[in-house]
Motif scaffolding. Structure first.
Motif, mmCIF file in Angstrom:
data_model
loop_
_atom_site.group_PDB
_atom_site.id
_atom_site.type_symbol
_atom_site.label_atom_id
_atom_site.label_comp_id
_atom_site.label_asym_id
_atom_site.label_seq_id
_atom_site.Cartn_x
_atom_site.Cartn_y
_atom_site.Cartn_z
ATOM 1 N N SER B 58 0.830 -1.219 0.000
ATOM 2 C CA SER B 58 0.000 0.000 0.000
ATOM 3 C C SER B 58 0.854 1.254 0.000
ATOM 4 C CB SER B 58 -0.878 0.029 1.247
ATOM 5 O OG SER B 58 -1.701 -1.093 1.276
ATOM 6 N N ALA B 59 0.388 2.249 -0.736
ATOM 7 C CA ALA B 59 1.070 3.543 -0.785
ATOM 8 C C ALA B 59 0.493 4.454 0.281
ATOM 9 C CB ALA B 59 0.890 4.168 -2.169
ATOM 10 N N SER B 73 9.783 3.394 2.770
ATOM 11 C CA SER B 73 10.770 4.160 2.007
ATOM 12 C C SER B 73 10.022 4.958 0.943
ATOM 13 C CB SER B 73 11.801 3.240 1.349
ATOM 14 O OG SER B 73 11.154 2.374 0.437
ATOM 15 N N ARG B 74 10.646 6.072 0.549
ATOM 16 C CA ARG B 74 9.955 6.957 -0.383
ATOM 17 C C ARG B 74 10.053 6.426 -1.809
ATOM 18 N NH1 ARG B 74 11.631 12.959 0.090
ATOM 19 N NH2 ARG B 74 13.177 12.419 -1.459
ATOM 20 N N ASP B 75 8.888 6.352 -2.432
ATOM 21 C CA ASP B 75 8.803 5.878 -3.811
ATOM 22 C C ASP B 75 8.857 7.020 -4.806
ATOM 23 O OD1 ASP B 75 6.694 3.121 -4.938
ATOM 24 O OD2 ASP B 75 8.706 3.155 -4.083
ATOM 25 N N TRP B 76 8.262 8.135 -4.427
ATOM 26 C CA TRP B 76 8.117 9.250 -5.367
ATOM 27 C C TRP B 76 7.841 10.518 -4.599
ATOM 28 C CZ3 TRP B 76 3.858 12.482 -6.438
ATOM 29 C CH2 TRP B 76 3.967 13.274 -7.600
ATOM 30 N N TYR B 92 5.076 7.019 0.023
ATOM 31 C CA TYR B 92 5.903 6.030 0.704
ATOM 32 C C TYR B 92 5.266 4.641 0.569
ATOM 33 C CZ TYR B 92 8.318 9.848 3.119
ATOM 34 O OH TYR B 92 9.060 10.961 3.407
ATOM 35 N N ARG B 93 6.102 3.616 0.650
ATOM 36 C CA ARG B 93 5.624 2.224 0.738
ATOM 37 C C ARG B 93 6.420 1.531 1.828
ATOM 38 N NH1 ARG B 93 2.241 1.141 -3.695
ATOM 39 N NH2 ARG B 93 2.671 2.530 -5.424
#
Lengths: 302, 93
Positions: B58-59, B73-76, B92-93
Motif C-alpha cells: 500500500s502507498a 521508504s519513499r517511492d516518489w 511512501y511504501r
C-alpha cells in the motif's frame, strides 16, 4: 499597481501597442539571477549586474551553496507572487467592449493583432484545450489565466523537487553549475511561456503514451476494493485453484476473450479487473466464485 | 504504462484511496503530473501494469517535507493538486 490588460498578458511583441512592457515581453517576472556589483549573492537589487552565475562559481562548501540557493529561491518566489497578483489584478480590469489585446502564445505563433481577437482567442483556446470551440473572450481569459498560473505552479514545483534533492547532495555531486542551471529553470517555469510549454509537454506525453481515452480512477467502497484485490490474487500462479478450466469458466462467464493458454486467459482477466468499476467488481467476484477460481483471501490477508 | 486522472479537488486521503483502488488490479503508481484536462487542471497519474496476480504494498501519501513512516521508504515525490491547491506530496511504501 495598475497595468493595462494588453501589457500584462502579451508574451511576444507582435504589435506596437505592447511596447515598453519589459516584464511582459518575457511574459513573466524579470530575472533575479544576477550578481550585484557589491557582491551580494545572486539577487538582483536593481544595481548593475556583474555577470550571471558568478556568485555560484565562488561557492566553497555545501552549506555555502545551499544558503545561496535558498536566498535565490526567496527572491524568485517574491517576484513570481507579485507577477501572479498583477495577472489576476489585470483580469478584473478587462473591458469586454473595448476589444482584447493579442494573447501571443509564442509556441503557436499564430496570434497576431487585436483586430483578430475573437479568432485569436479561439486559436488560443484550441492550443490550450485541444478543441476548436469558439468561446466567449471573457471566459477564455478567466480560464486561461487560471490554467496558466496552475501550469506555472506545477512546473515550478517539479523543478523545486529537483533543487531540494540536489541540496541533499554533496558539493561534488550537485555542483554549483547544476544549482545555477536549476535556478534558471525554476525562474523560467514561472513565466507564461514556461506554462504553455508545460501544458504542451504534459498533454503531448499523455497523448503519446496512452492510446485509450484518459479516464478517471473508479471510486470503490472498501468492500469493493478488497474484492478487487482478492480477484487479482486469485489469478496468481500460486493459487492452486488457478487452472485452465477454472480460468476458462470465469472468462466465459464474464465475456472476456483472450487466448487459449492459462497465462493468456489470466492476462485477459487481469486486464478486465484492472478496468473494472462498480458494479462489475461484484460480477467478477461472483464469476470467480462460481468457477471455483476465487482464492481464500481472508487467509492471505496481511 | 497507462494514465488515469483524479480531479484536483480531492483530499490527500481520497487520493490515497484512489491509488489503492487502481493498484488493486495489479498496477503500481509511478508518478503524477498536473495537467490541463477539459479546460481545468487535474492530476494525471501514470501507472505501470504488474505481473498477473500481484498487488503492490500500500502507498501512503504525505505532504512534503515529511519523514518516512516506520519501515517505509519513499517511492516518489512531486506535485499534486490537493483540495484545489498545488502541493508537493511524498509517496511512501
Amino acid at each position: 499597481m495598475f497595468r493595462p490588460f494588453a501589457c500584462s498578458l502579451a508574451l511576444l511583441v507582435f504589435a506596437a501597442a505592447i511596447q515598453g512592457c519589459a516584464d511582459n515581453v518575457r511574459g513573466g517576472p524579470s530575472t533575479t539571477l544576477h550578481v550585484t556589483s557589491d557582491g551580494h549573492a545572486g539577487l538582483s537589487t536593481g544595481t548593475q549586474a556583474v555577470a550571471p552565475g558568478d556568485d555560484f562559481v565562488e561557492v566553497g562548501s555545501k552549506d555555502d551553496r545551499d544558503k545561496r540557493i535558498v536566498k535565490a529561491l526567496i527572491v524568485i518566489d517574491e517576484r513570481y507572487e507579485s507577477f501572479v497578483q498583477d495577472l489576476n489584478h489585470d483580469r478584473t480590469l478587462l473591458d469586454a467592449g473595448s476589444g482584447i489585446a493579442a494573447v501571443a502564445l509564442g509556441v503557436a505563433g499564430t496570434l497576431t493583432s487585436a483586430t483578430q481577437a475573437k479568432t485569436n482567442l479561439a486559436a488560443g483556446a484550441a492550443l490550450l484545450a485541444g478543441s476548436t470551440a469558439v468561446i466567449d473572450k471573457t471566459v477564455f481569459y478567466e480560464k486561461t489565466v487560471t490554467a496558466l498560473v496552475a501550469a506555472m505552479d506545477a512546473g515550478r514545483s517539479e523543478v523545486l523537487v529537483r533543487i531540494r534533492a540536489g541540496m541533499a547532495q554533496e558539493l561534488n555531486v550537485y555542483r554549483p553549475s547544476d544549482a545555477w542551471r536549476d535556478l534558471l529553470g525554476y525562474e523560467r517555469a514561472g513565466t507564461l511561456l514556461g506554462a504553455v510549454g508545460y501544458v504542451q509537454a504534459t498533454s503531448q506525453n499523455t497523448a503519446d503514451d496512452n492510446a485509450k481515452k484518459l479516464r478517471g480512477i473508479c471510486d470503490l467502497t472498501d468492500a469493493e476494493r478488497k474484492e478487487k484485490v482478492c480477484a487479482t490474487r486469485s489469478l496468481a500462479s500460486a493459487n492452486p485453484k488457478r487452472t485452465l478450466a477454472t480460468l476458462s469458466a470465469a472468462a466465459k462467464s464474464l465475456g472476456v476473450e483472450g487466448g487459449s493458454t492459462d497465462d493468456e486467459i489470466a492476462n485477459a482477466l487481469q486486464g478486465h479487473i484492472r478496468d473494472a468499476c462498480s458494479p462489475e467488481i461484484g460480477k467478477i467476484r461472483d464469476a470467480f466464485q462460481e468457477a471455483a477460481l476465487l482464492t481464500d483471501c481472508d487467509a492471505e490477508d496481511h | 504504462m497507462y494514465y488515469r486522472s483524479i480531479p484536483g479537488n480531492k483530499t490527500l486521503q481520497q487520493i490515497q484511496i484512489s491509488i489503492a483502488n487502481e493498484e488493486a488490479g495489479a498496477s503500481k503508481f509511478v508518478e503524477n503530473k498536473v495537467a490541463l484536462l477539459d479546460q481545468s487542471m487535474a492530476n494525471v497519474m501514470k501507472f505501470v501494469e504488474l505481473d498477473v496476480g500481484v498487488v503492490p504494498k500500500s502507498a501512503t501519501l504525505v505532504l512534503a517535507p515529511s519523514q518516512a513512516p516506520a519501515g517505509g521508504s519513499r517511492d516518489w515525490e512531486g506535485p499534486m493538486l490537493v483540495q484545489g491547491a498545488m502541493k508537493i506530496v511524498d509517496v511512501y511504501r
